[in-house]
Design a protein around this motif. Structure first.
Motif, short mmCIF file in Angstrom:
data_model
loop_
_atom_site.label_atom_id
_atom_site.label_comp_id
_atom_site.label_asym_id
_atom_site.label_seq_id
_atom_site.Cartn_x
_atom_site.Cartn_y
_atom_site.Cartn_z
N GLY A 258 15.92 7.39 -6.51
CA GLY A 258 14.64 8.03 -6.26
C GLY A 258 13.86 7.30 -5.18
N LEU A 264 15.50 12.61 -4.49
CA LEU A 264 16.48 12.03 -5.40
C LEU A 264 17.85 12.20 -4.75
CD1 LEU A 264 16.93 10.76 -8.26
CD2 LEU A 264 17.60 13.05 -9.00
N ILE A 297 14.45 15.88 -12.76
CA ILE A 297 13.84 14.82 -11.94
C ILE A 297 12.42 14.61 -12.44
CG2 ILE A 297 13.15 14.10 -9.62
CD1 ILE A 297 15.27 15.99 -8.52
#
Length: 820
Positions: A258, A264, A297
């Motif tokens: 990240g 990501l 995420i």
């Protein structure tokens, strides 16, 4: 070997991964969950349980179900949280905050530890022994071990700048990273084992991947993997080139990276290369795959946290249609700044500045837009190494690149060929007088070599001392020498020239000074005085030198023009030599003066010196003369006696007498030498001449030691011999009746020869020896009197080991020997 096994297992397990095929078809569905508070930590304690900690101190445990968080319980810690870590059991959470560390037990849902710290704790880790390591990003910039909240004394070394991340690897070794572009590996005791420095920008995140490696992410998106057995390295970079803030190891072994600005990146753990990149607004702190291969995420914002889901892509461009800015262009899908240019740099009409509506093109690819009216416009659109010209001189501010300006804020300077800080343009600000030579002079010339750093340049072929160059390039306290005598004009500097306008070679002066007790009496002292006239070259300034034309001396206390080292008495003008002294001081009867007054001795000394031999001292010479005379006289007496009695004796007896005379002469001479050696005179001084003294001294014969000690050596008693002399003449034949005794000598006169007390000389008919009293009367020198005055001391003071009393008596002799 471990890498090979990991690679084989990855290949074997690849077909079994449920999401491997789905990765290429994932699309962004959008945010599926929003939570209040900015998550500082999010991790799974089990496959369906997640723990989160917010910035404001809310610690919660959630049930995880397809991206939906169902909160089970929460604790408000009411602190500003920096990070949190779950221990290996999943039952304890350590929360680092500005005031220390909390420990929360997730099973009992209570705070089990509250450890205060004088500084803000930015990270906390658990080691295998259950101890915690507190990490301090600022301030101490290192990690310290605590046991039950008490420092153990073990700590890592500090980074030069801020600590950024830390992790624990095998054997409880501590790994820290910092803004000094270093990753350091320490033993559990805090001893530095390895330092890694392969980074172009500073590391922001370091983790233990659980497979024998550490993974390091950097602020420029570079990613490194090190095997912590041999520290071999692999390197890659995330495509966004953004600052990496999180690295998560998925159960499949994949690496989810990240970034600071909502990216990501999926990194293949086998090939260590990037496979996919996913976008999510905010700071991406966590990524995880669902059971069906979907990707979640978690990103954070100032007051909230969001969970974004990546799922199916209906049009196959990798972006859901609902968020696709270019739904008919499969090469573009985002236009974050809304300027009509796609954010995909590989797509059609890409936006070189996807977050800046005023810029889109960047011809030279330097990161600065070609639009001169836009933000951060490029002043050099065709030069990729320059973009800003702050001073408007036509040279770019990037000084180390093509067309760079070494002085970006000075329009009069732009180049510095010798890198000394002075610009090549001589007419500009602080123009360099030596543009091809690195130098730091500032006074006579600018930018030239200045060895001693006093501001004055070293002389050169075209710039001499006369032009203003430094005459003493290794002395920063001197730079000018007006008279050229080698001594600097600066009176506060080293060896200052006391006569700066007149050439001179002096180094000292002999001058008076007021006594230290404040009295008016003057004491003469030697002091430094450099660079003044010194005619005789003895180092002393002429006007502070009693003898300015005599290099042997600078002191002449009596003013007789003879220096102290050459003057026998420098306090008396009438005395310059020992001869002057002895002639003037008639009462001085020391050995030295007696020798001076003795012409024979002076002739003897002169003869010895001419031969290069050492002359005896005067008293020793006198004794040797007396001994020679006495010995010669004694020999003459013995020979004379022998001649006188020889006619009256028969041949055999005459021979015996001759032998006795020779023996007596030899014995007498030896005795005299022994007496001189023992007492210094050829006789035994009064009080020394006794048999007892001789016996105690081991000098006596049988008479002194008592004769035969006992009669143990006699075999039998011997009757004493009767000696009746009454009829000697009638009964005993003298034995000389048949000898015609010549001469008219009375026989009775020689009867004494038979007396026991007679000496060998008397038995031999020799003259009697001179008594001790008689010899002492003849040889005794006049009683030595103390000299009326002591000779002057030499400039260097008393000779080593001497006393003043000794100097008073023997100083004159010492000076004579030294030629002073």
């Amino acid at each position: 070997m471990r890498r090979v096994i990991a690679l084989i297992l990855a290949v074997l397990l690849l077909p079994a991964l449920p999401f491997a095929e789905a990765n290429a078809n994932l699309i962004d569905v959008g945010v599926v969950e929003t939570e209040d508070g900015r998550f500082m930590h999010a991790s799974f304690t089990s496959s369906s349980t997640m723990v989160t900690v917010t910035k404001t101190g809310n610690l919660s445990e959630h049930f995880w179900g397809s991206g939906e968080l169902i909160t089970q319980w929460s604790i408000e810690l009411n602190v500003t949280v920096n990070s949190a870590t779950v221990d290996s059991t999943g039952l304890q959470v350590a929360v680092a905050h500005n005031g220390g560390v909390f420990v929360v037990n997730t099973q009992s849902r209570t705070i089990t530890g509250n450890y205060n710290s004088t500084g803000s704790v930015d990270e906390v880790l658990w080691d295998s022994e259950g101890d915690m390591w507190f990490g301090y990003h600022g301030g101490e910039r290192r990690a310290k071990e605590f046991e039950s909240g008490v420092p153990t004394g073990e700590a890592t070394l500090a980074h030069n700048t801020a600590l950024t991340s830390m992790t624990i690897i095998s054997e409880d070794r501590i790994v820290t990273s910092g803004r000094d572009n270093l990753v350091k590996v320490f033993s559990q005791e805090g001893v530095l084992e390895t330092s890694l420095s392969d980074f172009n920008s500073y590391p922001t995140k370091v983790i233990n991947d659980g497979n024998g490696n550490i993974i390091v992410g950097c602020t420029n998106g570079d990613l490194f993997r090190y095997d912590f057995d041999d520290w071999s390295m692999e390197e890659t970079s995330v495509s966004s080139s953004q600052s990496i803030i999180s690295i998560t190891m998925d159960d499949s072994g994949e690496i989810l990276v990240g970034t600071q600005n909502g990216k990501l990146h999926l990194i293949n753990s086998t090939t260590f290369t990037e496979e996919e990149v996913y976008s999510a607004s905010g700071r991406v702190i966590f990524g995880t795959y669902g059971n069906s291969g979907e990707l979640y995420i978690i990103s954070t914002f100032s007051t909230s946290s969001k969970i974004r889901l990546y799922d199916l892509d209906s049009d196959g461009d990798g972006v859901t249609d609902s968020v696709d800015a270019f739904p008919t262009d499969s090469t573009q899908y985002e236009d974050e700044d809304g300027d009509g240019y796609g954010d995909n740099p590989q797509g059609n009409t890409p936006d070189a500045f996807p977050e800046d509506v005023t810029q889109w093109d960047d011809t030279d690819g330097d990161g600065y837009g070609d639009n001169p009216d836009g933000n951060d416009s490029d002043a050099f659109p065709t030069n990729s190494e320059q973009w800003v010209d702050s001073d408007g001189d036509g040279y770019g501010d990037n000084m180390n690149k093509e067309g760079g300006d070494r002085y970006p804020d000075d329009s009069t300077q732009w180049a510095d060929s010798d890198f000394d800080g002075f610009g090549d343009n001589k007419d500009g600000t602080e123009g360099d007088d030596c543009p091809d030579q690195n130098g730091f002079s500032t006074i006579d010339r600018t930018g030239c070599k200045d060895t001693d750093g006093d501001g004055y340049s070293d002389p050169s072929d075209d710039w001499s001392v006369a032009d203003g160059a430094d005459f003493s390039i290794n002395d920063d306290s001197q730079w000018s020498d007006t008279d050229g005598d080698g001594y600097g004009d600066n009176l506060q500097g080293n060896d200052p020239d006391a006569c700066p306008l007149e050439w001179g070679n002096s180094t000292s002066a002999y001058i008076p000074e007021i006594a230290s007790d404040g009295s008016l009496e003057l004491n003469f002292v030697v002091t430094e005085k450099f660079g003044c006239i010194d005619t005789d070259g003895d180092g002393f300034y002429d006007f502070a030198d009693d003898l300015p034309e005599d290099s042997r001396d600078y002191i002449d206390s009596d003013g007789d023009s003879v220096g102290a080292s050459q003057d026998y008495n420098d306090s008396n003008r009438l005395v310059q030599t020992v001869f002057d002294h002895c002639e003037l001081i008639v009462t001085d009867v020391t050995e030295t003066c007696q020798g001076v007054r003795d012409a024979d001795y002076q002739n003897y000394v002169t003869d010895k010196e001419a031969k290069g031999e050492t002359a005896k001292q005067y008293f020793a010479w006198v004794k040797s003369q007396e001994e020679a005379e006495a010995e010669e006289s004694s020999s003459d007496q013995y020979l004379s006696t022998a001649k006188e009695i020889a006619p009256f004796l028969g041949g055999g007896f005459a021979a015996i007498v001759a032998v006795l005379l020779i023996y007596a002469a030899i014995g007498s001479a030896r005795r005299r030498k022994a007496l001189v050696k023992t007492y210094g005179v050829p006789f035994v001084p009064d009080g020394e001449n006794s048999a007892e003294a001789e016996a105690l001294g081991g000098k006596a014969g049988l008479s002194g030691s008592g004769g035969v000690d006992s009669d143990k050596y006699w075999d039998d008693d011997v009757a004493p011999m009767e000696m009746d002399n009454s009829n000697d003449e009638a009964e005993i034949d003298s034995g000389f009746d048949d000898i015609d005794i010549k001469g008219d000598m009375d026989v009775s006169e020689s009867t004494g020869v038979m007396e026991e007390s007679a000496s060998l000389e008397e038995l031999a008919g020799l003259p009697a020896q001179t008594t001790a009293t008689e010899v002492s009367q003849v040889n005794e020198a006049p009683a030595q009197q103390a000299p009326p005055e002591a000779p002057p001391l030499p400039a260097e003071g008393l000779p080593d080991g001497w006393t003043m009393d000794q100097w008073k008596w023997y100083g004159a002799e010492w000076l004579a020997k030294q030629g002073k």
